[in-house]
Design a protein around this motif. Structure first.
Motif, PDB file in Angstrom:
ATOM      1  N   UNK A  43       1.024  -1.049   0.047  1.00 23.82           N
ATOM      2  CA  UNK A  43      -0.050  -0.007  -0.007  1.00 23.82           C
ATOM      3  C   UNK A  43       0.779   1.310   0.080  1.00 23.82           C
ATOM      4  N   UNK A  44       0.231   2.414  -0.547  1.00 29.89           N
ATOM      5  CA  UNK A  44       0.929   3.740  -0.386  1.00 29.89           C
ATOM      6  C   UNK A  44       0.190   4.419   0.506  1.00 29.89           C
ATOM      7  N   UNK A  45       1.072   4.980   1.387  1.00 26.96           N
ATOM      8  CA  UNK A  45       0.879   5.798   2.417  1.00 26.96           C
ATOM      9  C   UNK A  45       0.753   7.298   2.145  1.00 26.96           C
ATOM     10  N   UNK A  46       0.821   8.141   3.255  1.00 28.00           N
ATOM     11  CA  UNK A  46       0.695   9.727   2.911  1.00 28.00           C
ATOM     12  C   UNK A  46       2.174  10.123   2.489  1.00 28.00           C
ATOM     13  N   UNK A  47       2.128  11.250   1.666  1.00 26.99           N
ATOM     14  CA  UNK A  47       3.366  11.513   1.434  1.00 26.99           C
ATOM     15  C   UNK A  47       4.543  11.993   2.597  1.00 26.99           C
ATOM     16  N   UNK A  48       5.493  11.639   2.491  1.00 24.79           N
ATOM     17  CA  UNK A  48       6.699  12.092   3.444  1.00 24.79           C
ATOM     18  C   UNK A  48       7.936  12.788   2.594  1.00 24.79           C
ATOM     19  N   UNK A  49       8.400  13.629   3.336  1.00 23.40           N
ATOM     20  CA  UNK A  49       9.328  14.368   2.928  1.00 23.40           C
ATOM     21  C   UNK A  49      10.635  13.918   3.377  1.00 23.40           C
ATOM     22  N   UNK A  50      11.832  13.933   2.389  1.00 25.54           N
ATOM     23  CA  UNK A  50      12.984  13.199   2.621  1.00 25.54           C
ATOM     24  C   UNK A  50      14.185  14.270   2.475  1.00 25.54           C
ATOM     25  N   UNK A  51      15.116  14.700   3.383  1.00 26.04           N
ATOM     26  CA  UNK A  51      16.172  15.434   3.179  1.00 26.04           C
ATOM     27  C   UNK A  51      17.343  14.681   2.649  1.00 26.04           C
ATOM     28  N   UNK A  52      17.936  15.482   1.557  1.00 31.11           N
ATOM     29  CA  UNK A  52      18.981  14.701   0.926  1.00 31.11           C
ATOM     30  C   UNK A  52      20.252  15.249   1.820  1.00 31.11           C
ATOM     31  N   UNK A  53      20.998  13.955   2.199  1.00 37.30           N
ATOM     32  CA  UNK A  53      22.038  14.233   2.842  1.00 37.30           C
ATOM     33  C   UNK A  53      23.363  13.507   2.049  1.00 37.30           C
ATOM     34  N   UNK A  54      23.361  12.976   1.074  1.00 39.17           N
ATOM     35  CA  UNK A  54      24.462  12.574   0.305  1.00 39.17           C
ATOM     36  C   UNK A  54      24.332  12.223  -1.215  1.00 39.17           C
ATOM     37  N   UNK A  55      25.222  12.381  -1.912  1.00 41.49           N
ATOM     38  CA  UNK A  55      25.220  12.259  -3.450  1.00 41.49           C
ATOM     39  C   UNK A  55      26.535  11.186  -3.440  1.00 41.49           C
ATOM     40  N   UNK A  56      26.070   9.930  -4.184  1.00 30.08           N
ATOM     41  CA  UNK A  56      27.025   8.911  -4.297  1.00 30.08           C
ATOM     42  C   UNK A  56      27.134   8.681  -5.837  1.00 30.08           C
ATOM     43  N   UNK A  57      28.125   8.047  -5.956  1.00 30.64           N
ATOM     44  CA  UNK A  57      28.569   7.657  -7.620  1.00 30.64           C
ATOM     45  C   UNK A  57      27.589   6.724  -8.015  1.00 30.64           C
ATOM     46  N   UNK A  58      27.369   7.011  -9.450  1.00 35.08           N
ATOM     47  CA  UNK A  58      26.312   6.239 -10.187  1.00 35.08           C
ATOM     48  C   UNK A  58      26.543   4.591 -10.006  1.00 35.08           C
ATOM     49  N   UNK A  59      25.518   3.906  -9.674  1.00 35.48           N
ATOM     50  CA  UNK A  59      25.799   2.509  -9.688  1.00 35.48           C
ATOM     51  C   UNK A  59      24.659   1.962 -10.743  1.00 35.48           C
ATOM     52  N   UNK A  60      25.367   1.164 -11.633  1.00 32.51           N
ATOM     53  CA  UNK A  60      24.494   0.754 -12.840  1.00 32.51           C
ATOM     54  C   UNK A  60      24.446  -0.843 -12.646  1.00 32.51           C
ATOM     55  N   UNK A  61      23.143  -1.385 -13.204  1.00 36.05           N
ATOM     56  CA  UNK A  61      22.900  -2.781 -13.378  1.00 36.05           C
ATOM     57  C   UNK A  61      23.918  -3.218 -14.348  1.00 36.05           C
ATOM     58  N   UNK A  62      24.540  -4.536 -14.044  1.00 36.77           N
ATOM     59  CA  UNK A  62      25.407  -5.042 -15.244  1.00 36.77           C
ATOM     60  C   UNK A  62      24.537  -5.313 -16.532  1.00 36.77           C
ATOM     61  N   UNK A  63      25.213  -4.979 -17.436  1.00 30.33           N
ATOM     62  CA  UNK A  63      24.608  -5.009 -18.945  1.00 30.33           C
ATOM     63  C   UNK A  63      23.663  -3.830 -19.319  1.00 30.33           C
TER      64      UNK A  63
END
Length: 808
Positions: free
Chosen positions: A592-612
């Motif tokens: 189920x989907x609940x009510x909207x929640x706000x998320x504070x951005x605390x970090x940026x990480x290097x792109x992670x890509x699926x193999x292929x």
């Protein structure tokens, strides 16, 4: 007419038996080309032949479409479609699942599926034993029934026919076996058991889309009629549920080939074209052999013509010999095709990943008819030119030669043209293999954003009702991680809702706080997953800015998230991402989907890509303790071989949950290897056919140069008698062979460019005109030509002048 045909056949067989060396060489060459062509056609035919269901043309997939792309279906949409539509005889939904089946030792995880009652009946195939799900068995409390595949029934339950009506333990609960499927294509499915798909009241909404829907059209209802009706229903749902369905359409599509990607479809036709080139090279080889052999039979033809044989009779005789050769090559080719199919099966990715699960690769009646047609065409193709040449002889000239063979300029030109054609085709085949190899090399060197060495991954298939509430989920996985990290040799462990090198498990829509969106369905989307602290250390993911998720990100702390570089480039290119917040609908365990929640951005990480994966994607990572989820994957970084701790990890897991097995246990290196299986398969096939084409072309030029040397023996003897060095004679032969190869390569480059353009959608980081790949195969082709010419050249240099002149 029959008498003449019988005489031609009898004479052809005697002649071929008399010339065993020629016959064996020609038959093996043809068998290789026909066998490879038959094998690949078997694969193509298995994919494109009608599906193994009654009236398969009536089976359709019904998709939700969002922004033009196909999407899974929500429970609310599926139920409304079923109530309002009249075009379908039946409609069923399914979703993937896994089950922990009790065994004598420890539970075993088995892939399965949840299907709505009546799904098997809708498909139209009878049960081997038992029955389909009843309509009331989709209700909670009545849904503990199971249908088994024939393979699972045979391997795990000893093919016990009395199993119907008995209970087996799955996910720690009793399920009654009500049906066994017949043996056949369903045994190749990944899912091997099925339970009813049930809908709890809270799951019946139009937001959470997690199912696929199949239907059967009523007799007399066309696809267009069904589509028109579903368009009307989609419009009604858009009006009634604007928040979830405003931009959602419906697409009704044939089930046949519905899951076959365009890239796979194109690759299959390219492979069939590649073996067609290989067959052409084989035909050209045999045609050259027949032309050379025809030169030595000139006196025989002249005598027969002098005794009254007409040109048409001589043409028919030579063509009959070609067709007999083709028939022998075709018969051996069918046997060889069986071996090639087995080899293809050994290197092909699992059924269901590249080809449809229903595809059954075998030498069927249509395949045999195809082989007969190919064999006949091949015989006519390589036999017509030699037969025509044999009827163009100047009888007086041949008889005056006193039995010595002679060769005209036209005949020499034809043989050389055939060699040039061989090398052109061989270069195209080699170029396709070179492009596939270059693409695979690029794809295997893509930065995945993780360190794959010494990392073990596995899933924990926790049953849906095992964990009640978020607090129990947190406690459960907290104990799991504590037990696993206490194992000697384990450096770090983490839980995640996605899977390493496979990408996130959820796609969620979000909005940027301060940038309201009028229509929620128009919010942008990104990949989402929840991870525990230690995730970034376990997989070696670099944090570019800010901090990673840590132990302070608990249920009671500020809700936070991290985003990848691609997310920042797309949404925060002109602002500091650490000052931004995003809003998403909270994901509640159970779907189920609940009510909207706000998320504070605390970090940026290097792109992670699926193999292929061919491109980066936007991704958001949230703390698992703030948004727990009952089903996860685990990643474990070890000091040594990850597989050495598997038993210890299994013991640690069962100490927390005795009914829980480890599922999908693999190192991350193995996951990456599997993800590249389809690309590797293309490299192996295109490369193999390119090598065989090169081999046949080399044999062709060797045969032509050997015959040329034999025809020019007197010339070489005279040259050396007049003072020519042996090295000079070797140079003459090598120069002639190299010239043919170079001309063939230059012509083949144009064809290689066209093949490169056709392969573009399946290649990665490679252009249609790849200078590196084309230069490499051209050099390889030239080297092969020189090596093939070397032995005839050395033989020419050993000609004794006096012997050659005496024979003259």
């Amino acid at each position: 007419m029959r008498g003449a045909l019988r005489q031609n056949l009898s004479y052809s067989i005697r002649t071929l038996i008399k010339n065993k060396g020629f016959t064996v060489t020609a038959v093996l060459t043809l068998a290789l080309g026909i066998g490879a062509t038959t094998a690949i056609f078997s694969v193509v035919n298995a994919v494109f032949e009608p599906m193994p269901y009654p009236k398969p043309e009536q089976l359709v997939m019904v998709w939700s479409k969002v922004r033009g792309g196909r999407s899974s279906v929500s429970a609310g949409d599926f139920l409304e479609w079923g109530r309002r539509s009249t075009s379908f005889e039946g409609m069923g939904a399914w979703s993937g699942a896994s089950f922990n089946v009790a065994t004598a030792e420890r539970p075993e995880q088995v892939a399965g599926s949840q299907r709505t009652p009546g799904f098997f009946t809708m498909e139209g195939l009878p049960m081997f034993l038992g029955r389909d799900f009843l309509p009331e068995e989709d209700q909670p409390g009545k849904n503990h029934v199971v249908i088994l595949s024939n393979r699972l029934w045979s391997q795990h339950f000893g093919a016990d026919r009395d199993l119907i009506g008995k209970a087996i333990r799955m996910n720690g609960e009793a399920y009654t076996v009500i049906g066994i499927l017949p043996p056949g294509f369903r045994d190749r499915f990944n899912s091997q058991l099925w339970v009813p798909l049930t809908f709890n009241p809270e799951q019946i909404n139009h937001d959470s889309a997690s199912m696929l829907v199949m239907a059967r059209l009523k007799d007399g209802v066309s696809l267009d009629q069904a589509q028109a009706e579903m368009n009307g229903i989609a419009a009604q749902l858009q009006s009634e549920f604007p928040k979830s369905n405003a931009n959602r359409a419906v697409s009704v599509e044939p089930l046949h080939l519905n899951f076959l990607t365009d890239a796979t479809r194109r690759n299959l036709w390219l492979l069939l074209g590649a073996v067609g080139f290989l067959l052409l090279i084989a035909c050209v080889n045999v045609a050259n052999l027949l032309l050379a052999r025809g030169t030595s039979r000139q006196r025989e033809v002249a005598v027969r013509a002098a005794l009254g044989a007409s040109r048409s009779r001589l043409f028919a005789q030579f063509l009959t010999e070609s067709l007999v050769l083709a028939a022998l090559g075709g018969a051996l080719g069918i046997l060889l095709a069986g071996l090639i199919i087995d080899l293809i099966g050994a290197v092909m990715p699992p059924v269901g990943t590249m080809l449809p699960s229903e595809a059954y690769i075998r030498i069927s009646i249509p395949v045999l008819l195809f082989t007969i047609a190919v064999t006949t065409v091949a015989g006519l193709l390589f036999g017509s030119a030699p037969a025509w040449q044999a009827t163009r002889l100047d009888l007086n000239e041949v008889l005056k030669s006193g039995g010595r063979t002679s060769t005209g300029g036209a005949r020499r030109s034809l043989r050389r043209a055939l060699v040039i054609a061989e090398f052109s085709l061989a270069l195209i085949l080699l170029a396709s293999g070179g492009l596939a190899l270059d693409s695979f090399w690029n794809l295997s060197r893509v930065d995945l954003g993780i360190r794959t060495e010494h990392v073990l991954s596995f899933r924990l298939p926790v049953p849906e009702k095992r964990l009640n509430g978020v607090d129990q989920i947190r406690s459960y996985y907290g104990q799991m991680l504590e037990k696993i990290e206490a194992i000697p040799g384990v450096r770090k462990a983490a839980a995640m809702t996605g899977a390493p090198a496979r990408g996130p498990s959820f796609g969620r829509r979000f909005s940027i706080v301060g940038q309201p969106v009028a229509n929620p369905s128009e919010r942008p989307g990104a990949g989402f997953q929840m991870v525990t602290p230690g995730y970034f250390d376990a997989l070696g993911i670099r944090v570019i800015k800010g901090r990673s998720i840590d132990d302070h990100d608990t249920a009671g702390s500020t809700r936070v998230a991290m985003v990848n570089e691609r997310f920042v480039q797309r949404f925060f290119s002109s602002v500091d991402p650490l000052t931004q917040r995003i809003s998403i609908d909270e994901l509640i365990p159970g779907g189920r989907s609940g009510p909207p929640v706000e998320l504070q951005i605390v970090g940026v990480y290097h792109n992670v890509r699926a193999a292929g994966s061919r491109e980066d994607y936007s991704e958001v990572v949230m703390p698992f303790w703030q948004s727990p989820w009952p089903q996860t994957s685990m990643v474990v970084r070890t000091d040594g071989d990850p597989k050495s701790v598997i038993n210890s990890i299994a013991d640690a897991v069962t100490s927390v949950d005795k009914d829980l097995p480890l599922a999908g246990v693999k190192t991350v290196d193995e996951i990456v290897d599997e993800a590249l299986a389809i690309d590797r398969f293309s490299v192996v096939l295109f490369g193999s056919f390119g090598f065989l084409g090169l081999l046949l072309a080399g044999v062709g030029i060797y045969g032509v140069m050997t015959f040329t040397v034999a025809q020019r023996t007197q010339e070489f003897g005279l040259r050396m008698a007049l003072g020519a060095q042996r090295s000079r004679v070797v140079g003459l032969v090598l120069k002639e062979g190299a010239l043919l190869a170079v001309i063939g390569a230059l012509i083949g480059l144009g064809g290689a460019y066209l093949v490169g353009r056709a392969m573009q959608s399946t290649l990665f980081g490679v252009g249609a005109l790849d200078a590196r790949a084309f230069a490499a195969v051209a050099v390889l082709l030239l080297v092969a030509a020189l090596l093939a010419c070397l032995l005839p050249a050395l033989r020419a240099s050993r000609v004794e002048p006096m012997v050659a002149l005496r024979n003259e």
